[in-house]
Write a protein that holds these residues in place. Structure first.
Motif, short mmCIF file in Angstrom:
data_model
loop_
_atom_site.label_atom_id
_atom_site.label_comp_id
_atom_site.label_asym_id
_atom_site.label_seq_id
_atom_site.Cartn_x
_atom_site.Cartn_y
_atom_site.Cartn_z
N SER A 1 0.84 -1.21 0.00
CA SER A 1 0.00 0.00 0.00
C SER A 1 0.87 1.25 0.00
CB SER A 1 -0.93 0.00 1.22
OG SER A 1 -1.82 -1.08 1.17
N ARG A 2 2.01 1.19 -0.65
CA ARG A 2 3.00 2.27 -0.58
C ARG A 2 2.49 3.60 -1.12
NH1 ARG A 2 6.08 2.95 -5.38
NH2 ARG A 2 5.45 1.56 -7.08
N ALA A 3 1.42 3.59 -1.94
CA ALA A 3 0.88 4.85 -2.46
C ALA A 3 -0.09 5.51 -1.50
CB ALA A 3 0.19 4.60 -3.80
N VAL A 4 -0.44 4.83 -0.42
CA VAL A 4 -1.45 5.35 0.51
C VAL A 4 -0.75 6.12 1.63
CG1 VAL A 4 -3.36 4.77 2.04
CG2 VAL A 4 -2.94 3.39 -0.01
N ASN A 5 -0.98 7.42 1.65
CA ASN A 5 -0.34 8.28 2.65
C ASN A 5 -1.24 9.48 2.91
OD1 ASN A 5 1.83 9.14 4.37
ND2 ASN A 5 2.41 10.64 2.82
N GLY A 6 -1.38 9.84 4.20
CA GLY A 6 -2.20 10.99 4.57
C GLY A 6 -3.69 10.72 4.52
N VAL A 7 -4.06 9.44 4.52
CA VAL A 7 -5.47 9.06 4.39
C VAL A 7 -6.07 8.75 5.76
CG1 VAL A 7 -7.01 7.23 3.55
CG2 VAL A 7 -5.23 8.16 2.06
N SER A 8 -7.27 9.27 6.01
CA SER A 8 -8.06 8.87 7.18
C SER A 8 -9.22 8.02 6.64
CB SER A 8 -8.58 10.09 7.94
OG SER A 8 -7.51 10.75 8.59
N LEU A 9 -9.06 6.71 6.75
CA LEU A 9 -9.98 5.77 6.13
C LEU A 9 -11.21 5.56 7.00
CD1 LEU A 9 -10.65 3.65 3.93
CD2 LEU A 9 -9.34 2.00 5.29
N LEU A 10 -12.35 6.03 6.51
CA LEU A 10 -13.61 5.81 7.23
C LEU A 10 -14.04 4.35 7.09
CD1 LEU A 10 -15.81 8.95 6.55
CD2 LEU A 10 -15.47 7.85 8.76
N ALA A 11 -14.36 3.74 8.20
CA ALA A 11 -14.84 2.36 8.21
C ALA A 11 -16.15 2.33 8.99
CB ALA A 11 -13.80 1.43 8.85
N ASP A 12 -17.18 2.95 8.39
CA ASP A 12 -18.45 3.16 9.10
C ASP A 12 -19.63 2.53 8.37
OD1 ASP A 12 -18.70 4.82 6.90
OD2 ASP A 12 -19.53 6.50 8.02
N HIS A 13 -19.33 1.53 7.52
CA HIS A 13 -20.38 0.83 6.77
C HIS A 13 -21.17 1.76 5.86
CE1 HIS A 13 -19.81 -2.87 9.21
NE2 HIS A 13 -19.51 -2.01 10.16
N GLY A 14 -20.56 2.87 5.48
CA GLY A 14 -21.20 3.79 4.53
C GLY A 14 -22.16 4.79 5.15
N TYR A 15 -22.24 4.85 6.47
CA TYR A 15 -23.21 5.75 7.09
C TYR A 15 -22.89 7.22 6.82
CZ TYR A 15 -26.31 2.56 9.51
OH TYR A 15 -27.29 1.63 9.78
N HIS A 16 -21.62 7.58 6.63
CA HIS A 16 -21.28 8.97 6.36
C HIS A 16 -21.86 9.46 5.04
CE1 HIS A 16 -18.35 6.90 3.84
NE2 HIS A 16 -18.21 8.01 3.18
N ALA A 17 -22.18 8.50 4.14
CA ALA A 17 -22.68 8.86 2.81
C ALA A 17 -24.20 9.10 2.80
CB ALA A 17 -22.34 7.77 1.80
N ARG A 18 -24.87 8.85 3.91
CA ARG A 18 -26.32 8.97 3.97
C ARG A 18 -26.75 10.37 4.38
NH1 ARG A 18 -28.63 3.37 6.61
NH2 ARG A 18 -27.24 1.93 5.50
N SER A 19 -27.73 10.90 3.71
CA SER A 19 -28.28 12.19 4.09
C SER A 19 -29.22 12.03 5.27
CB SER A 19 -29.05 12.80 2.91
OG SER A 19 -29.73 13.97 3.34
N ALA A 20 -29.16 12.99 6.19
CA ALA A 20 -30.06 12.99 7.35
C ALA A 20 -31.35 13.76 7.06
CB ALA A 20 -29.37 13.59 8.56
N PHE A 21 -31.42 14.38 5.88
CA PHE A 21 -32.59 15.16 5.54
C PHE A 21 -33.72 14.25 5.07
CE2 PHE A 21 -29.26 18.30 5.41
CZ PHE A 21 -29.88 19.41 5.96
N PRO A 22 -34.95 14.61 5.37
CA PRO A 22 -36.08 13.74 5.02
C PRO A 22 -36.46 13.77 3.53
CG PRO A 22 -36.88 15.73 6.10
CD PRO A 22 -35.36 15.78 6.19
N ALA A 23 -35.95 14.76 2.81
CA ALA A 23 -36.35 14.90 1.39
C ALA A 23 -35.81 13.76 0.54
CB ALA A 23 -35.85 16.23 0.86
#
Length: 256
Positions: free
Chosen positions: A234-256
């Protein structure tokens, strides 16, 4: 089998006596690495070493009691482990505390807020600072910090923890820029959502995760991500904060 290229490497893990840190130590041992763990509790250290040695007979593992938030204590632990292992190639900063949960901002004690920053922010900084001279001489050296999705999203009652994990994201970026070009040291972080650890169970007051309605990772899930990032492949991976949240960060909290 996938060869991660970690056999024979020398690894130090803070917070290695329970939860994610213990799983990371075990995973590195399974790959043929030599591992040193740092933890604050002598009792938990003894139990962790017994578990690691029983699970990996003949493996090269050592433990040192130390406080990640105290520079001289951590330096002594790092130097002892580096001396015992003959150097360091990878360090993993897994030590962390949740602090007081559920308190509104005007009810959060300043001392409690600062203690969370001492362990969760100063701890990783001091780990890199005290391990740097060993990592400079290491092979394909890396530093992987354990962050949290709480560094990206927030809920009421977790102010100190949210602040500390947000700082860790930027600390990861800053260290990656400062250390990669001159020394070839890669710095990344893994940022899970809820993981089934003693700290999570205590903080959320749970004996079981059954029926909670959201996914819960295992410590071994996160350990795999740590090893994957630390791998020379993984030598090209640097400065990354890898989210491991099952994709919840990608979900909108808005009801629309």
């Amino acid at each position: 089998m996938v060869d991660l290229g970690l056999a024979g490497s020398r690894v130090l893990v803070t917070g290695g006596t329970s939860g994610i840190g213990l799983a990371v130590a075990a995973a590195f041992l399974a790959e043929g690495a030599a591992v040193g763990v740092v933890g604050r509790s002598p009792e938990r250290m003894a139990a962790a070493l017994a578990e690691l040695e029983a699970g990996h007979p003949g493996a090269d593992v050592v433990g040192v009691v130390g406080d990640v938030g105290e520079e001289e204590s951590l330096r002594a632990a790092v130097d002892t482990i580096a001396g015992r292992l003959g150097g360091l190639d990878h360090v993993v900063g897994s030590a962390g505390i949740a602090g007081e949960l559920g308190a509104a901002v005007d009810a959060v004690p300043a001392a409690g807020f600062l203690e969370v920053q001492r362990v969760n922010v100063a701890g990783p900084f001091l780990l890199v600072k005290t391990a740097l001279r060993h990592l400079r001489a290491g092979s394909a050296p890396t530093c992987t910090l354990i962050g949290s999705d709480s560094g990206f999203v927030a809920v009421p009652g977790m102010l100190a923890y949210n602040a500390s994990k947000g700082a860790l994201v930027q600390l990861t970026r800053a260290l990656s820029v400062e250390l990669h070009e001159p020394f070839g040291i890669r710095v990344n972080s893994v940022c899970p959502s809820i993981v089934d650890t003693p700290m999570a169970r205590e903080g959320l007051g749970r004996d079981s995760w059954e029926g909670v309605g959201y996914p819960v990772s295992t410590p071994e899930d996160i350990a795999w991500l740590v090893l994957s990032i630390a791998s020379p492949r993984s030598r090209a991976v640097n400065g990354v904060s890898l989210l491991a949240d099952h994709g919840y960060h990608a979900r909108s909290a808005f009801p629309a």
